[in-house]
Design an enzyme around this catalytic site. Structure first.
Site, short mmCIF file in Angstrom:
data_model
loop_
_atom_site.label_atom_id
_atom_site.label_comp_id
_atom_site.label_asym_id
_atom_site.label_seq_id
_atom_site.Cartn_x
_atom_site.Cartn_y
_atom_site.Cartn_z
CG ASN A 134 -4.99 -17.94 -16.74
OD1 ASN A 134 -5.75 -17.46 -17.58
ND2 ASN A 134 -4.15 -18.91 -17.03
CG ASP A 186 -7.70 -17.13 -23.76
OD1 ASP A 186 -6.65 -17.32 -23.11
OD2 ASP A 186 -8.49 -18.05 -24.02
NE ARG A 205 4.29 -28.50 -15.43
CZ ARG A 205 3.30 -29.36 -15.54
NH1 ARG A 205 2.06 -28.94 -15.36
NH2 ARG A 205 3.51 -30.61 -15.85
CG ASP A 260 -2.44 -17.95 -21.94
OD1 ASP A 260 -1.65 -18.69 -21.34
OD2 ASP A 260 -3.65 -18.23 -22.09
#
Length: 1173
Positions: free
Chosen positions: A774, A771, A744, A367
């Protein structure tokens, strides 16, 4: 099998290698040798299995103890006291007695015992603050709202008088979703229906904060139906590549076991075809044995051979592997370098089954926000109608001081739109205000006449924006009685009534509020991503704002756009109708709310945009660069816009300035068809690869893809293409890219990407790190999931296999811990199969010399203790502390990670080598002893060795050989290694002396009495032991020398280089070699001068443990590197070098030395090694 246990023999067989030695039983009863040996062997096997059962039982007991502790903790929770309102009074009961419909009272700092609907609160506005740390790890205070019709209840009697029914959905684990409706009955009127959502539901496990108490909460879900209990579902079992290899090897050895039993059974009946061999004169059969069918006898003998050879299956290996994984996981937890002072926490291991998988990672999915960046937002600037405002710095191009910034804002153009923009950011949020802060026991709330409140929110962006507005003169004060208060730049308090909040979601990517000003004007403020705001704007300076947004995105700043819209009274009533209807729906409430939001959030007037900086985490760029050097491909999966994410990728060195970026975005697919874009990109990478030839370094592509295009690529059916064609082309493009950025992305798409790579034809090992909540989906999908203890909660850390404080700790976890874990467990697995082949193959050969009578070669005690005591501890300790290279070397040279990629140490060729080595050693053990003892007397009284002495000799050579083999493979020696390895050999000798030197009263017979002492009293036996051990170990040493000379790995080259340095440190004259070659030349010595040394150095490297026992004394190195303090010093200087230099990689590249046979001495060697790199 039962027939064999009915007859207890009163004698034992003692068979010589040259002839059968007869031993009659007192009753002159005949008993087949196979039956007798099966009984004895079954007894030894059963004892061995009993010991293994005890080991397994001990592990189960430890797990049972942990289960008992969990049960005890569950009881303490289930029996905790709870206050319930019954008949207008508060009654205390236990939490497990709660039933649906009970009214519960919860006080400050208490935990909710079940899922509750908030009816009233001690706060006048009917709100309460809750922390959900135990649920999702978020420590921020969340606001929950009471039902409007019951928020005025203040006493237990009022709450008890409530008559209402609640309709809600079935229990589901989603913490952030709840759909329900409460029908309140008042007298005989029709019931009043009010919607219930997630903002009204207090979850079990959450804690009440900053609220004295709440009254009248109604229990909705209890017990195992609560959302917290539903989230206790077990995660899918992950299996490492090492475990899969172990199972495959085990099947091979099981086939070998069956083959041995079949071969021996067939050969036995072939050998006994002659009547004199089938029933010799000294062992007549009983009548029952003669009448038994030959098939039953053959099957019985087959089972007897299966029992005889069952030790080839390394059952104890699985116990050792589990112990190694469990104990080895503590090295990650204890690692002080992975401890974060700010958080006060270190790395955590949630599962130890995947330790070795950390050394096999090929793809890293990460991420961006909170993982690569700090997720610590700082307001940088805002743009209103093209005018840029930077608090305390620059305003419209002019440098300002902190005091004059607000005055300059007052004189800037567009004052009304600017003030409206500032008010929008002060109102459109979910920030909570804490007005009092306790410092050293003193509460402070006012400083120099202005509030010093601080803000709390689950979103760091919102806090940064509100604090930025505070620095620009507009201070958000509080939400009181449903009114939001703002202190403007003139120190005047403005009040806005909060009517509706249109919450943010990842699909809309925006949030809105509807407020009513003091003048009665209805205003709708909206903030969100540029892609979700610009299409809904009908007026405003769009081009100027869009240009500024794009510029900030290129610089890596997070941007948000702000818009507003005035509502007439009728428009407001219509919006209320849409929202109320959607909120009251029990079916498809989410879809109806989305439709209502879409209708309301239209025809905006653009006000401006904001820019917030999320700084890159410390050493994030260095970590990604190291992962690239280690051969891993790093993918960044983020929900941010492409420009912002691309700037972060450049800053983190995921993309280099020389990287050729390939775009697969919605913008490009609108200009061309997806089919054309994919095939064009594929031709580009394939053409570049063909031009580059064998030079892989020239292939430096980076791919950028967005979520919309990814959805199109992953569709099962494509126009003009077969199912899955686009997917394969996409994978082919990704294989040729060094890095991929996916922007996105929705959480589900992140998991789809990971699953796509996992299912590709290479089946690479994947790692996902994130983290936030999601990121949980991709963490669970990847082979290894790592959660970061970040500021977006602890959901990722709780659902992961490992948790680390910062992204930089991933470098050591993979390059050091993962490398060590894989090397250790790979050696453990191969060593177990090797030593079991060495152990049981002589038993197989022995059957050819004892008439296939199932006669064991070894004593029962040796059979039992071989895997349990004699050879278990050395390999267990090796698998815990072995370090073939130092930690500093692994961190400084990430390319060493490539040596163990793709399960290289557990491939079939390596497995076959270890098996063949075990067979070779077993042949040496057996036939070496056989030929040395053939027709020869070895004792002082002329007595020949019997079969038990022969078996003891073979077993002695076996134990010493396999232990010394492990000693030769050990590179990192500590006192514990010495104690365990030499102690194991000493234990075997002492045990054999005691076992054969004492008449044990609990034994019916003692066939090993005085056997070991008799063997040690023979000089030829000593010579045979030493000779056979040497011959057995020699082929492995020769193989290592040849492999390290012909095709050394990067790790072996580095090790050989340090041994080279160690050798020269022993020279009496440190510049003799260089002076002999060329006294006044800077050229390196020719290969012909040094090449004779390399074969010798490789031989020394195979005996490296002996060299490591006696480290040389070296002079102090002029280099000030950290690596030099832990490495072997070179100690060789040239005439022109006044200070000795070390043999570290940054001075002399080990790969070049060993490949080109060059030996650079003096300062010029550092320059040349730098040029090579």
């Amino acid at each position: 099998m039962g027939l064999f246990w009915l007859r207890k023999p009163e004698f034992y067989w003692d068979i010589n290698l040259n002839h059968d030695m007869l031993a009659r039983n007192p009753g002159n009863r005949s008993l087949s040798p196979g039956s007798t040996m099966l009984i004895n062997y079954l007894a030894s096997s059963s004892f061995s299995l009993t010991v293994l059962f005890c080991l397994s039982l001990s592990l189960r007991l430890s797990q049972g103890y942990e289960d008992w502790l969990r049960h005890k903790a569950d009881c303490s929770i289930n029996e905790c006291p709870v206050d319930v309102v019954q008949r207008g009074k508060v009654v205390r009961t236990q939490s497990h007695k709660l039933r649906v419909g009970d009214i519960v009272v919860v006080r400050e700092d208490e935990t909710f015992p079940c899922d509750l609907i908030l009816l009233s609160s001690s706060r006048h506005d009917g709100t309460c603050y809750v922390t959900t740390t135990s649920l999702d790890g978020e420590s921020s205070h969340k606001t929950y709202y009471a039902v409007p019709d019951t928020m005025a209840f203040r006493t237990e009697q009022e709450v008890d008088s409530l008559h209402a029914t609640i309709e809600c959905e079935q229990p589901q684990p989603d913490l952030y979703k709840f759909v329900g409706r409460i029908n309140i009955y008042k007298d005989k009127e029709e019931p009043v229906a009010r919607p219930l959502g997630a903002e009204n539901l207090l979850l079990r496990g959450a804690t009440l904060k900053n609220t004295h108490h709440i009254y009248g909460t109604v229990a909705v879900y209890t017990g195992m139906e609560t959302k917290m209990a539903l989230n206790y579902q077990s995660k899918s079992q992950k299996r490492s590549a090492v475990e899969k290899s172990m199972n495959a090897f085990l099947i091979v050895y099981l086939c070998i076991l069956i083959s041995k039993a079949v071969i021996n059974t067939v050969l036995k009946y072939a050998w006994q075809w002659s009547p004199d061999r089938d029933e010799p004169w000294y062992n007549h059969r009983t009548e029952n044995e003669r009448q038994r069918h030959v098939v039953i006898r053959a099957f019985t003998d087959f089972l007897a051979f299966m029992v005889l050879f069952n030790y080839i299956i390394p059952v104890s290996m699985y116990v050792t592997v589990e112990m190694q994984k469990f104990l080895g996981s503590y090295f990650i937890t204890w690692d002080e370098e992975m401890f974060d002072e700010e958080l006060g926490e270190g790395a955590q291991v949630n599962t130890s089954d995947l330790n070795e998988e950390l050394g096999q990672v090929e793809y890293v999915f990460t991420d961006k926000t909170g993982t690569l960046t700090e997720n610590n937002m700082e307001f940088i600037e805002c743009c209103v109608d093209g005018n840029v405002y930077i608090p305390h710095a620059i305003c419209n191009g002019q440098i300002l001081s902190a005091a004059s910034s607000i005055d300059m804002i007052d004189s800037s153009p567009g004052g009304y739109r600017r003030d409206l923009f500032f008010r929008a950011l002060c109102l459109c949020h979910t920030v909570q205000v804490k007005e009092e802060e306790t410092v050293d026991g003193i509460k402070r709330g006012i400083h120099q006449g202005r509030p010093t409140s601080f803000y709390i929110s689950s979103s760091p962006d919102e806090v940064a924006l509100v604090e930025g507005m505070k620095r620009l003169g507009y201070t958000y004060l509080r939400l009181k009685d449903n009114y939001m208060e703002i202190l403007n730049k003139d120190d005047e308090i403005e009040r806005f009534e909060l009517l509706h909040v249109l919450n943010f979601d990842s699909v809309r990517r925006r949030m809105s509020v509807i407020v009513k000003s003091s003048s009665g004007e209805y205003l709708l403020f909206c903030k969100g991503a540029d892609s979700s705001i610009f299409p809904r704007v009908v007026s405003g300076k769009v081009e100027q704002v869009k240009a500024r947004v794009e510029q900030n995105a290129v610089e890596g700043l997070r941007t948000l756009c702000v818009a507003y819209k005035r509502l007439s009274h009728s428009e407001y009533e219509e919006a209320c109708h849409h929202l109320t209807t959607a909120k009251l729906a029990l079916q498809d409430r989410e879809q109806r709310l989305a439709q209502a939001y879409d209708i309301i959030e239209r025809d905006f007037v653009l006000l401006g945009a904001t820019a917030v900086e999320d700084r890159l985490q410390e050493k994030a760029a260095d970590t990604i660069e190291s992962l690239h050097k280690a051969g891993m491909k790093v993918w960044v999966l983020t929900g941010d816009k492409m420009e912002t994410a691309a700037a972060t990728c450049y800053a983190s060195k995921l993309f280099r300035r020389s990287t050729q970026i390939l775009e697969l975005t919605k913008k490009r697919t609108e200009e061309q068809s997806l089919h054309d874009v994919l095939f064009e990109l594929n031709r580009t990478v394939l053409r570049q690869r063909s031009i580059s030839g064998l030079s892989v370094d020239c292939l430096d592509f980076g791919l950028i893809i967005d979520g919309a295009t990814l959805s199109a690529v992953l569709k099962p059916n494509q126009e003009g293409a077969g199912p899955g064609n686009y997917r394969e082309i996409f994978l082919e493009i990704c294989r040729n890219c060094s890095a991929v950025l996916c922007c996105r992305m929705a959480p589900l798409q992140k998991a789809q990407i990971v699953k796509l790579i996992k299912a590709s034809k290479e089946h690479p090992i994947t790692l996902a790190i994130g983290d936030g909540a999601n990121d949980v989906s991709m963490i669970l999908e990847a082979h290894v999931g790592i959660g970061i203890m970040g500021k977006e909660g602890r959901q990722a850390a709780r659902n992961s296999d490992y948790a680390i404080p910062k992204f930089k700790h991933l470098k050591k976890m993979l390059l050091v811990h993962g490398h060590y874990y894989y090397i250790r467990i790979a050696e453990l697995v191969q060593y177990f199969f090797y030593k079991n082949v060495c152990f049981i193959f002589p038993q197989f050969l022995y059957q050819f010399f004892c008439g296939f009578s199932q006669q064991p070669l070894y004593d029962t005690a040796y059979l039992t203790l071989y895997n349990i005591s004699f050879t278990s501890l050395p390999i267990l300790l090796y698998s815990l502390v072995e370090q073939h290279v130092t930690m500093e070397t692994l961190k400084k040279d990430p390319s060493l990670y490539r040596d163990i990629a793709k399960n290289s140490l557990l491939r079939w060729p390596v497995f076959l080598y270890w098996t063949c080595l075990g067979v070779f050693d077993a042949v040496i053990f057996f036939f070496g002893a056989y030929f040395l003892f053939d027709n020869t007397t070895f004792t002082s009284n002329g007595q020949m060795f019997g079969n038990w002495t022969f078996g003891t000799l073979v077993f002695t050579v076996l134990v010493f050989t396999v232990t010394l083999k492990l000693a030769l493979d050990t590179h990192h020696w500590t006192w514990i290694n010495h104690f365990v390895i030499w102690g194991s050999l000493l234990f075997y000798v002492i045990f054999s002396l005691l076992w054969g030197g004492i008449i044990w009263p609990f034994l019916n017979y003692q066939r090993m009495y005085y056997v070991f002492m008799q063997m040690l009293s023979s000089g030829p036996a000593w010579l045979s032991i030493i000779l056979l051990i040497t011959v057995s170990l020699l082929p492995d040493v020769i193989k290592k020398v040849l492999c390290r000379t012909m095709c050394p790995t990067a790790t072996e080259r580095l090790t050989d280089f340090f041994l080279l340095c160690s050798f020269f440190s022993f020279l009496p004259s440190r510049c003799t070699l260089m002076d002999h070659h060329n006294h006044n030349s800077h050229h390196p010595p020719s290969p012909s001068l040094l090449s004779p040394f390399f074969l010798f150095f490789n031989f020394l490297s195979s005996l490296s443990p002996l060299l490591l026992l006696f480290p040389p004394t070296a002079p102090v190195c002029a280099c000030d590197s950290a690596l030099c303090t832990r490495s072997l010093f070179l100690g060789v200087t040239a005439v022109h070098s006044p200070v000795p230099y070390c043999g570290a990689v940054h001075h002399l590249h080990a790969f070049s030395v060993l490949q080109q046979n060059e030996f650079l001495i003096g300062p010029e060697r550092g320059e040349r090694s730098t040029k090579r790199r």
